[in-house]
Structure formats: C-alpha cells, structure tokens
Motif scaffolding. Structure first.
Motif, PDB file in Angstrom:
ATOM      1  N   ASP A  87       0.881  -1.412   0.152  1.00 32.50           N
ATOM      2  CA  ASP A  87       0.298   0.373  -0.319  1.00 32.50           C
ATOM      3  C   ASP A  87       1.269   1.218   0.150  1.00 32.50           C
ATOM      4  O   ASP A  87       0.478   2.344  -0.576  1.00 32.50           O
ATOM      5  CB  ASP A  87      -0.827  -0.285   0.779  1.00 32.50           C
ATOM      6  CG  ASP A  87      -1.817  -0.950   0.909  1.00 32.50           C
ATOM      7  OD1 ASP A  87      -2.617  -1.238   0.243  1.00 32.50           O
ATOM      8  OD2 ASP A  87      -2.070  -1.160   2.047  1.00 32.50           O
ATOM      9  N   ALA A  88       1.709   1.054   0.703  1.00 31.29           N
ATOM     10  CA  ALA A  88       3.078   2.324   1.269  1.00 31.29           C
ATOM     11  C   ALA A  88       2.987   2.343  -0.628  1.00 31.29           C
ATOM     12  O   ALA A  88       3.679   3.697  -1.428  1.00 31.29           O
ATOM     13  CB  ALA A  88       3.519   1.796   1.688  1.00 31.29           C
ATOM     14  N   GLU A  90       2.295   2.010  -3.222  1.00 32.15           N
ATOM     15  CA  GLU A  90       1.659   2.227  -4.862  1.00 32.15           C
ATOM     16  C   GLU A  90       0.974   3.894  -4.052  1.00 32.15           C
ATOM     17  O   GLU A  90       1.501   4.638  -5.689  1.00 32.15           O
ATOM     18  CB  GLU A  90       0.246   1.895  -4.442  1.00 32.15           C
ATOM     19  CG  GLU A  90       0.461   0.123  -5.056  1.00 32.15           C
ATOM     20  CD  GLU A  90      -0.676  -0.998  -4.669  1.00 32.15           C
ATOM     21  OE1 GLU A  90      -1.724  -0.683  -3.733  1.00 32.15           O
ATOM     22  OE2 GLU A  90      -0.813  -1.939  -5.492  1.00 32.15           O
ATOM     23  N   ARG A  91       1.095   4.654  -3.002  1.00 30.53           N
ATOM     24  CA  ARG A  91       0.778   5.253  -2.346  1.00 30.53           C
ATOM     25  C   ARG A  91       1.930   6.312  -3.019  1.00 30.53           C
ATOM     26  O   ARG A  91       1.781   7.494  -3.483  1.00 30.53           O
ATOM     27  CB  ARG A  91       0.783   6.271  -1.198  1.00 30.53           C
ATOM     28  CG  ARG A  91      -0.612   5.689  -1.155  1.00 30.53           C
ATOM     29  CD  ARG A  91      -1.220   5.874   0.754  1.00 30.53           C
ATOM     30  NE  ARG A  91       0.022   5.805   1.815  1.00 30.53           N
ATOM     31  CZ  ARG A  91      -0.369   4.293   2.596  1.00 30.53           C
ATOM     32  NH1 ARG A  91      -0.935   3.833   2.398  1.00 30.53           N
ATOM     33  NH2 ARG A  91       0.809   4.046   3.289  1.00 30.53           N
ATOM     34  N   ALA A  94       2.465   6.651  -6.880  1.00 30.29           N
ATOM     35  CA  ALA A  94       1.261   6.774  -7.567  1.00 30.29           C
ATOM     36  C   ALA A  94       1.243   8.354  -7.435  1.00 30.29           C
ATOM     37  O   ALA A  94       0.894   9.504  -8.424  1.00 30.29           O
ATOM     38  CB  ALA A  94      -0.708   6.304  -7.082  1.00 30.29           C
ATOM     39  N   ALA A  95       1.863   9.095  -6.857  1.00 29.86           N
ATOM     40  CA  ALA A  95       2.483  10.848  -6.318  1.00 29.86           C
ATOM     41  C   ALA A  95       3.002  11.385  -7.871  1.00 29.86           C
ATOM     42  O   ALA A  95       3.324  12.541  -8.281  1.00 29.86           O
ATOM     43  CB  ALA A  95       3.235  10.694  -5.643  1.00 29.86           C
ATOM     44  N   SER A 109      10.381   4.913   3.182  1.00 34.43           N
ATOM     45  CA  SER A 109       8.830   3.809   3.884  1.00 34.43           C
ATOM     46  C   SER A 109       9.531   1.989   4.046  1.00 34.43           C
ATOM     47  O   SER A 109       8.867   1.966   5.156  1.00 34.43           O
ATOM     48  CB  SER A 109       7.552   3.998   2.634  1.00 34.43           C
ATOM     49  OG  SER A 109       7.058   3.157   3.064  1.00 34.43           O
TER      50      SER A 109
END
Length: 217
Positions: A87-88, A90-91, A94-95, A109
C-alpha cells in the motif's frame, strides 16, 4: 439449501457453531500476537497449536474457532506486513515525482515498515514456504506487485539517465538488503530508523546515480 461461497485467501473462515461472544476480535488479535511471538522465536514448524493457545490464554476448543488452522495464522501474520508495504509503495509511486526522489521515498518507507514489522519479516524469510495452495500463490502475487513498483521506478530512472543501471539484480539486491533489517535492528541500537534510512538511501544512490546526476531528495 444455501451453499456457502468459498472465501478468498486471507478472508476469515466461516465456522459452524455458536457465534463468537463480544470481544472475539480482541481474542483473535491476542492469538495472532502469541503466534507471532512463538513463530519468530522458534519457527513455524517447531511451534504447536497448544503452545499458541497457552500463550494466548485461550482454551483449545475456542482456539480452533478463532484460527481455523496454524497455517491460517501464518497467512494472516504475513499479510499484516506485506499489505502495508504494498500500500505504501503504491501511494508513493502514484504521487508521480521524479524517479530518484521516488526511490528515496520508497527506501525510507520500506525501512520504517520493515523495522515496525521486523518479527513478521523474520518469520516470512524463514517460514513463508510453509504456506500452500492459494495462500502461497496470493502472497507471491502481492510480493511480485511490490517488486514491480520498485522495478518500474528504477527503470524510469535509468531511462531518464539519472540511474546507471536498471538490472533486476539491483532491484533484488536492494530489497534483500532492506528486508535483512528484520534480523539485525535493535530498538536500543545507536541509530534511529530515520538515521538508518538516511544511511541506506545514501548507500544505494551512491552506487546507482549516474555520474552527472546530482538529484537530491
């Protein structure tokens, strides 16, 4: 007659019998925490279900209601850290920032999450092959997705001329180095997680940055 639908890997198993009393979620969490402690200390194969129940202070009959099987416990423990890592990543990806900065953020991260979940990471590195069937396949799928995000960022950095290599050996080696934190990190050590992340970011980028790239995160 109603036919029960099969659950996806990792979803709670529907069991017959009396519904759980209030506090069932707390009991399940206590069982999972006990299993994590024992798997990390002794290994999955050397830990008995009865030992998990004793550590969690749960009677054997109730224990099976909550866990289904020892393998299901292992599955949940490994998901509890694999999903946050994915999840981290992907975030961050995506930025859409530049690849070198994105790589810095990925490393930071990953370091923080590996340290937070270091016991589960140790269990994974030693006992993930105990998973079978759909669970094993799903865990590998999640890990492949995570690695794909890292590889895409390194590929983009190489295509832009900012990184000197995009070889899969580099990606595998960086992730392997970061995952090894689960074995040697100590809370009372000389370095904080943030300081460790800074050191590893500098180490990775000192070898990966192209000679004329001075990008700073």
């Amino acid at each position: 007659m109603t036919v029960a639908q099969p659950s996806e890997p990792g979803s709670p198993v529907r069991r017959r019998g009396r519904p759980p009393a209030t506090g069932a979620g707390e009991t399940s969490a206590r069982i999972r925490a006990a299993a994590l402690d024992l798997f990390a200390e002794r290994g999955f194969h050397a830990t008995g279900v009865a030992e998990i129940g004793a550590k969690a202070d749960v009677q054997r009959g109730a224990l099976y209601y909550h866990i289904g099987s020892k393998e299901e416990l292992l599955w949940q423990i490994l998901l509890d850290y694999t999903r946050p890592l994915l999840d981290a990543a992907e975030r961050i990806v995506a930025a859409g920032t530049d690849p070198v900065h994105t790589l810095r953020l990925l490393i930071r991260s990953h370091v923080e999450l590996i340290i937070t979940h270091r016991r589960a990471v140790a269990v994974h590195l030693r006992d993930a092959d105990a998973l079978t069937g759909d669970r094993a396949a799903e865990l590998q799928r999640l890990r492949d997705r995570l690695q794909r995000h890292w590889q895409d960022v390194i590929d983009a950095g190489h295509a832009a001329g900012a990184l000197r290599s995009a070889d899969h050996v580099v990606t595998n080696s960086v992730l392997g180095m970061l995952n090894s934190l689960g074995f040697w990190y100590r809370e009372r050590g000389a370095r904080s997680p943030a300081e460790i992340a800074d050191i590893l970011i500098d180490t990775v980028l000192s070898g990966l940055l192209a000679p004329d790239d001075n990008t700073k995160g």
